[in-house]
Design an enzyme around this catalytic site. Structure first.
Site, PDB file in Angstrom:
ATOM      1  N   PHE A 279       0.808  -1.224   0.000  1.00  0.00           N
ATOM      2  CA  PHE A 279       0.000   0.000   0.000  1.00  0.00           C
ATOM      3  C   PHE A 279       0.833   1.263   0.000  1.00  0.00           C
ATOM      4  O   PHE A 279       0.360   2.323  -0.406  1.00  0.00           O
ATOM      5  CB  PHE A 279      -0.935   0.018   1.223  1.00  0.00           C
ATOM      6  CG  PHE A 279      -0.240   0.357   2.524  1.00  0.00           C
ATOM      7  CD1 PHE A 279      -0.012   1.681   2.897  1.00  0.00           C
ATOM      8  CD2 PHE A 279       0.202  -0.648   3.377  1.00  0.00           C
ATOM      9  CE1 PHE A 279       0.636   1.994   4.081  1.00  0.00           C
ATOM     10  CE2 PHE A 279       0.855  -0.341   4.557  1.00  0.00           C
ATOM     11  CZ  PHE A 279       1.071   0.981   4.912  1.00  0.00           C
TER      12      PHE A 279
ATOM     13  N   GLU B 122      -4.920  -4.118  -1.897  1.00  0.00           N
ATOM     14  CA  GLU B 122      -6.374  -3.927  -1.810  1.00  0.00           C
ATOM     15  C   GLU B 122      -6.733  -2.623  -1.107  1.00  0.00           C
ATOM     16  O   GLU B 122      -7.887  -2.202  -1.141  1.00  0.00           O
ATOM     17  CB  GLU B 122      -7.013  -5.114  -1.086  1.00  0.00           C
ATOM     18  CG  GLU B 122      -6.670  -5.255   0.391  1.00  0.00           C
ATOM     19  CD  GLU B 122      -5.327  -5.934   0.650  1.00  0.00           C
ATOM     20  OE1 GLU B 122      -5.018  -6.193   1.838  1.00  0.00           O
ATOM     21  OE2 GLU B 122      -4.595  -6.220  -0.326  1.00  0.00           O
ATOM     22  N   ARG B 123      -5.749  -1.964  -0.498  1.00  0.00           N
ATOM     23  CA  ARG B 123      -6.025  -0.705   0.191  1.00  0.00           C
ATOM     24  C   ARG B 123      -6.037   0.492  -0.751  1.00  0.00           C
ATOM     25  O   ARG B 123      -6.720   1.479  -0.491  1.00  0.00           O
ATOM     26  CB  ARG B 123      -4.986  -0.467   1.294  1.00  0.00           C
ATOM     27  CG  ARG B 123      -5.044  -1.466   2.435  1.00  0.00           C
ATOM     28  CD  ARG B 123      -4.078  -1.064   3.525  1.00  0.00           C
ATOM     29  NE  ARG B 123      -4.036  -2.020   4.618  1.00  0.00           N
ATOM     30  CZ  ARG B 123      -4.879  -2.030   5.638  1.00  0.00           C
ATOM     31  NH1 ARG B 123      -5.857  -1.143   5.682  1.00  0.00           N
ATOM     32  NH2 ARG B 123      -4.766  -2.922   6.600  1.00  0.00           N
TER      33      ARG B 123
ATOM     34  N   SER C  13       5.265  -6.858   3.855  1.00  0.00           N
ATOM     35  CA  SER C  13       5.607  -7.197   5.238  1.00  0.00           C
ATOM     36  C   SER C  13       6.397  -8.500   5.327  1.00  0.00           C
ATOM     37  O   SER C  13       6.401  -9.321   4.407  1.00  0.00           O
ATOM     38  CB  SER C  13       4.327  -7.331   6.064  1.00  0.00           C
ATOM     39  OG  SER C  13       3.596  -8.477   5.658  1.00  0.00           O
TER      40      SER C  13
ATOM     41  N   CYS D 158       9.547   1.566   3.432  1.00  0.00           N
ATOM     42  CA  CYS D 158      10.435   0.472   3.823  1.00  0.00           C
ATOM     43  C   CYS D 158      11.859   0.969   3.996  1.00  0.00           C
ATOM     44  O   CYS D 158      12.691   0.301   4.613  1.00  0.00           O
ATOM     45  CB  CYS D 158      10.382  -0.656   2.806  1.00  0.00           C
ATOM     46  SG  CYS D 158      10.977  -0.203   1.163  1.00  0.00           S
TER      47      CYS D 158
ATOM     48  N   GLU E 107       9.451  -3.182  13.488  1.00  0.00           N
ATOM     49  CA  GLU E 107       9.345  -2.126  12.490  1.00  0.00           C
ATOM     50  C   GLU E 107       8.053  -1.359  12.770  1.00  0.00           C
ATOM     51  O   GLU E 107       6.957  -1.888  12.600  1.00  0.00           O
ATOM     52  CB  GLU E 107       9.319  -2.708  11.076  1.00  0.00           C
ATOM     53  CG  GLU E 107       9.261  -1.639  10.001  1.00  0.00           C
ATOM     54  CD  GLU E 107       9.236  -2.211   8.592  1.00  0.00           C
ATOM     55  OE1 GLU E 107       9.596  -1.476   7.656  1.00  0.00           O
ATOM     56  OE2 GLU E 107       8.844  -3.387   8.422  1.00  0.00           O
TER      57      GLU E 107
END
Length: 531
Positions: A182, A209-210, A259, A314, A414
């Site tokens: 996302f 999907e977000r 993730s 990230c 994280e």
């Protein structure tokens, strides 16, 4: 008042989605009408027949702005069949014709960048300036894909022995696939399908999907650029679609960014199915603030790298290690962080927008509190930030936790929010060891004006991407994204030469054309020694 509010909301959506309705449609549900995101299958934007839909929210307001389907098994199979049918003609197309389409695509993306940025801001929440940066970094990969005639050159060695030559060249794999996160809804898809497709592969993409709108818009631009039907297909969903991609025997390679948990799952499941997998996962990016650093430059760069994009990168610089007396700089860093403006991403002057969801906000706040509970000093608390007019948004302001220890949860996890974790170190050696003891290896940086300090750091630190006075050392696409250790699974990295290698395989030909073959009267039966 309710009607007025609804009209304002509708107008705002229309302003933010000026060209998006070619891949979205108004549909009625039991709880009202809303736009729905379509799929792309065999060159057509089609509605899903699914009975499972996911709401897409504007993170600044938590209003539902669209819905995305969980594609059915039949729809996903149709996408793969379209890619399979398109592969023979697309892989046989001249490399010049594929290159020309990439030239067209980069032009269209640059021309429509502001439209894409507004769409990203609506669904993802980042500021318009940051959203344009999202698009630009992806566009640079498309521009690099235009160099395919040089990037895919093979190798030749003539006269290995009398009249014998060996040469090799790269050929496409077949159907490749990508699963994207996302936080960079334009950049990460553009890391994947342009390189795969310009090499002659076809592609099945599953965007987050977000916020799938940016990927759909880019797909529309790819059509305008001349990409043939079936070369790029887009499906939607969550775990079922991921499992489908991992298990389908026609898909040869998977690219993933996201993730740890999902990345490890895709790597293991995809690899067991015999696929190539490249999986960029979690990170805990450290920087070392050395006493030889330029203080002004260091503090400014730290603030931007830690809190930009609300920390949802990230490669966010989430952990600072202050060596020696530099820990005295922390109060000045806090004062600079306080000046950042938290607001909806489409508002003028916003420095950082909201987090992607209420769940993300809750998690960030929980990890901040865990640091406090375990003994860290809360030098700046952004949890109570209020944004006028956007009281329901997922906002967390810049937060600084200092005097953190490596055993604290806020260090080990994280956080993925606008939180800078600050640790103290007595020496450069101790700071380097701290970084090397952390399981992640995505990125790191050092701030110093000493060449010897910089050289020692780059040699001894065990991280894939290193910045020297550069806080977010993401390589430009003529190089590859080389995160390492716990941040990456696979053998070949994203974009650059690595991307070309990942989306292709090598054919090597050994060719013998003897000048005196016409006079040969005997048949050799011994092993050729190539003398």
């Amino acid at each position: 008042d309710h009607v007025t509010s609804y009209i304002k909301m509708a107008v705002r959506r229309l302003l933010l989605l000026p060209r998006a309705f070619s891949f979205a449609r108004w549909r009625s549900f039991s709880n009202g009408s809303v736009t729905t995101t379509q799929m792309l299958i065999n060159g057509k934007f089609v509605d899903s027949k699914s009975d499972q839909w996911i709401d897409i929210h504007n993170p600044a307001t938590n209003e539902v702005v669209s819905r995305v389907p969980c594609s059915t098994q039949e729809e996903m199979l149709s996408a793969v069949e379209a890619a399979k049918a398109a592969f023979p003609s697309w892989s046989d197309a001249s490399i010049l014709s594929r290159q020309r389409i990439m030239f067209n695509l980069q032009h269209l993306i640059r021309e429509r960048m502001s439209d894409l940025a507004r769409l990203i801001t609506l669904e993802q929440g980042k500021t318009l300036a940051d959203a344009e940066g999202d698009v630009l970094r992806g566009l640079q990969v498309v521009e690099h894909a235009c160099s395919i005639t040089s990037l895919s050159l093979g190798e030749t060695l003539g006269s290995l022995s009398a009249d014998l030559d060996t040469y090799s060249y790269r050929v496409p794999l077949g159907i490749c696939s990508g699963v994207t996160p996302f936080n960079f809804p334009a950049m990460i898809p553009l890391w994947m399908f342009p390189i795969a497709c310009v090499m002659g592969n076809t592609f099945v993409l599953k965007p987050s999907e977000r916020d799938p709108g940016a990927a759909m818009y880019i797909a529309k631009l790819a059509q305008e650029a001349g990409l043939p039907d079936g070369v790029l297909n887009i499906i939607h969903g969550t775990k079922d679609s991921v499992d489908f991609i991992c298990d389908n025997p026609d898909i040869k390679a998977i690219s993933f960014v996201g993730s740890d948990k999902v990345g490890q799952y895709i790597y293991e499941r995809g690899s067991k199915s015999g696929k190539r997998v490249q999986s960029n996962m979690g990170a805990k990016n450290h920087c070392i603030v050395h006493p030889t650093a330029n203080k002004e430059h260091t503090l400014n760069q730290l603030v931007g790298a830690a809190f930009g994009a609300a920390g949802q990168r990230c490669m966010a610089l989430s952990t600072a290690v202050f060596v020696g007396e530099t820990k005295q700089w922390i109060p000045e860093l806090v004062e600079r962080a306080k000046k950042l403006k938290v607001n909806a991403g489409d508002q003028p002057g916003a420095d950082l927008g909201p987090l992607i969801s209420p769940e993300a906000k809750d998690r960030v706040c929980r990890l901040i509190q865990s640091g406090v509970d375990q003994g860290a000093k809360l030098s700046l608390d952004g949890r109570g930030v209020q944004v006028t007019g956007y009281e329901k948004g997922n906002f967390v302001g810049p937060t600084v936790l200092s005097e953190v220890e490596p055993n604290m949860e806020c260090y080990k996890e994280e956080i993925f929010g606008p939180v800078l974790v600050a640790l103290n170190s007595n020496s450069l050696d101790e700071a380097i060891q701290l970084i090397n003891d952390n399981p992640y290896g995505n990125g790191t940086a050092i701030f110093t004006q000493s060449g010897s300090v910089a050289r020692k750091f780059q040699k001894e630190v065990d991280v894939g991407q290193i910045g020297i006075n550069v806080p977010i050392p993401v390589p430009l696409p003529m190089f590859s994204f080389t995160g390492s250790r716990g941040s990456f699974r696979g053998d070949v990295n994203f974009y650059g030469k690595g991307g070309i290698q990942f989306y292709s395989q090598v054919k090597t030909i050994t060719s013998l054309w003897r000048s005196d073959d016409a006079n040969v009267t005997s048949m050799p039966t011994v092993m050729p020694t190539m003398k």
